[in-house]
Scaffold this motif. Sequence first.
Motif, PDB file in Angstrom:
ATOM      1  N   ARG A 158     -18.834  38.936   1.336  1.00  0.00           N
ATOM      2  CA  ARG A 158     -17.677  38.092   1.005  1.00  0.00           C
ATOM      3  C   ARG A 158     -17.999  36.622   1.234  1.00  0.00           C
ATOM      4  NH1 ARG A 158     -12.502  38.436  -0.260  1.00  0.00           N
ATOM      5  NH2 ARG A 158     -12.635  40.702  -0.227  1.00  0.00           N
ATOM      6  N   THR A 159     -17.765  35.832   0.229  1.00  0.00           N
ATOM      7  CA  THR A 159     -17.932  34.382   0.310  1.00  0.00           C
ATOM      8  C   THR A 159     -16.563  33.744   0.440  1.00  0.00           C
ATOM      9  OG1 THR A 159     -19.935  34.456  -1.056  1.00  0.00           O
ATOM     10  CG2 THR A 159     -18.801  32.333  -0.853  1.00  0.00           C
ATOM     11  N   LEU A 160     -16.339  33.062   1.551  1.00  0.00           N
ATOM     12  CA  LEU A 160     -15.038  32.457   1.828  1.00  0.00           C
ATOM     13  C   LEU A 160     -15.066  30.951   1.571  1.00  0.00           C
ATOM     14  CD1 LEU A 160     -14.278  34.342   5.158  1.00  0.00           C
ATOM     15  CD2 LEU A 160     -13.073  34.645   2.990  1.00  0.00           C
ATOM     16  N   PHE A 172      -8.223  41.467   3.261  1.00  0.00           N
ATOM     17  CA  PHE A 172      -9.570  41.985   3.537  1.00  0.00           C
ATOM     18  C   PHE A 172      -9.830  42.154   5.028  1.00  0.00           C
ATOM     19  CE2 PHE A 172     -10.455  37.418   3.867  1.00  0.00           C
ATOM     20  CZ  PHE A 172     -11.377  37.364   4.899  1.00  0.00           C
ATOM     21  N   GLY A 179     -17.373  39.520   7.343  1.00  0.00           N
ATOM     22  CA  GLY A 179     -17.090  39.605   5.913  1.00  0.00           C
ATOM     23  C   GLY A 179     -18.320  39.304   5.080  1.00  0.00           C
ATOM     24  N   ALA A 180     -19.091  38.309   5.493  1.00  0.00           N
ATOM     25  CA  ALA A 180     -20.273  37.918   4.734  1.00  0.00           C
ATOM     26  C   ALA A 180     -21.372  38.964   4.808  1.00  0.00           C
ATOM     27  CB  ALA A 180     -20.786  36.572   5.242  1.00  0.00           C
ATOM     28  N   GLU A 188      -8.741  33.925  -0.413  1.00  0.00           N
ATOM     29  CA  GLU A 188      -9.525  34.929   0.301  1.00  0.00           C
ATOM     30  C   GLU A 188     -10.967  35.032  -0.185  1.00  0.00           C
ATOM     31  OE1 GLU A 188      -7.798  38.738  -0.212  1.00  0.00           O
ATOM     32  OE2 GLU A 188      -8.184  38.840  -2.360  1.00  0.00           O
ATOM     33  N   GLY A 189     -11.401  34.144  -1.032  1.00  0.00           N
ATOM     34  CA  GLY A 189     -12.782  34.142  -1.471  1.00  0.00           C
ATOM     35  C   GLY A 189     -13.090  35.288  -2.399  1.00  0.00           C
ATOM     36  N   THR A 190     -14.387  35.615  -2.498  1.00  0.00           N
ATOM     37  CA  THR A 190     -14.828  36.688  -3.392  1.00  0.00           C
ATOM     38  C   THR A 190     -15.793  37.598  -2.647  1.00  0.00           C
ATOM     39  OG1 THR A 190     -16.673  35.313  -4.175  1.00  0.00           O
ATOM     40  CG2 THR A 190     -14.595  35.218  -5.434  1.00  0.00           C
ATOM     41  N   ALA A 191     -15.871  38.826  -3.080  1.00  0.00           N
ATOM     42  CA  ALA A 191     -16.813  39.794  -2.524  1.00  0.00           C
ATOM     43  C   ALA A 191     -17.676  40.294  -3.667  1.00  0.00           C
ATOM     44  CB  ALA A 191     -16.086  40.941  -1.841  1.00  0.00           C
ATOM     45  N   ALA A 249     -19.798  42.818   3.726  1.00  0.00           N
ATOM     46  CA  ALA A 249     -19.188  43.005   2.403  1.00  0.00           C
ATOM     47  C   ALA A 249     -19.618  41.953   1.391  1.00  0.00           C
ATOM     48  CB  ALA A 249     -17.655  43.000   2.540  1.00  0.00           C
TER      49      ALA A 249
END
Length: 245
Positions: free
Chosen positions: A88-90, A11, A82-83, A115-118, A86
């Motif tokens: 994204r939760t890491l 990502f 990322g947060a 890599e967490g989730t988006a 997108a």
Amino acid sequence: METPALAPFDFLTGPAGRFGARLVPPESAPRAIPAAALVAEGGLDLALGTLRARYPGAEARALLSLWSRHYFHTLIPPVVLGALLAGRTLPLRLSETAVDLNGDGVPAAIVLPHEGTAAGPVAAADALGPLARDHLEPLIDGLAAQAGVSPRVLWANAAGYLHWVVELLAGENPAAPALADANALIHRSAWPDGWRNALDEPMRHAGGPEGRQAWRKVCCLLYRVPGRDLCPYCPLALRDGRRKQ
């Protein structure tokens, strides 16, 4: 054994990697130091071993400040990008992460378990809260206590990078609600649930040699590292300048 090259998460090839792609999976950095070991007894020695060899006799608190600035610059921009861009939760819980040091003894990459989730937009407090509470707070408390430095020094180092990224993004996209909310949050003295915000307002504005400018509120102590001078925005320089007036 040959050390594999650091391979960041996929990502980070997108906007989240704009200011550096140095969040990596465990298999990319097998020699990384578990973060839990850093905050345990003896952890400061693991963190500063190479820096102490480079700067013999230097104060631990100054070397830790230098080390932390590399750490926060490696961690904070991609997490925030990322947060906020997108959703994204890491996985940022400190006990699940590790740090890989380069040959100079400063952080080169932060290891995350996955890599967490988006899953789409999330509230600013939910996007930034895990970074502050699950990661930065235990790391800063654990290392500051070992080095005998005020946690405020390290929080100010972290806040500088957080404010830089959030304010930049908010300025580029003033109509984006998530960015506006995040920008408002980082300037508040408390989080929505009342938890004190140690990341608010690391700078203040006052007159300088060339007019009004931003000054750090807390000295980062880097002038105590051999070969370094006061930063141009150091509060000690502001204080000394006023004494001379």
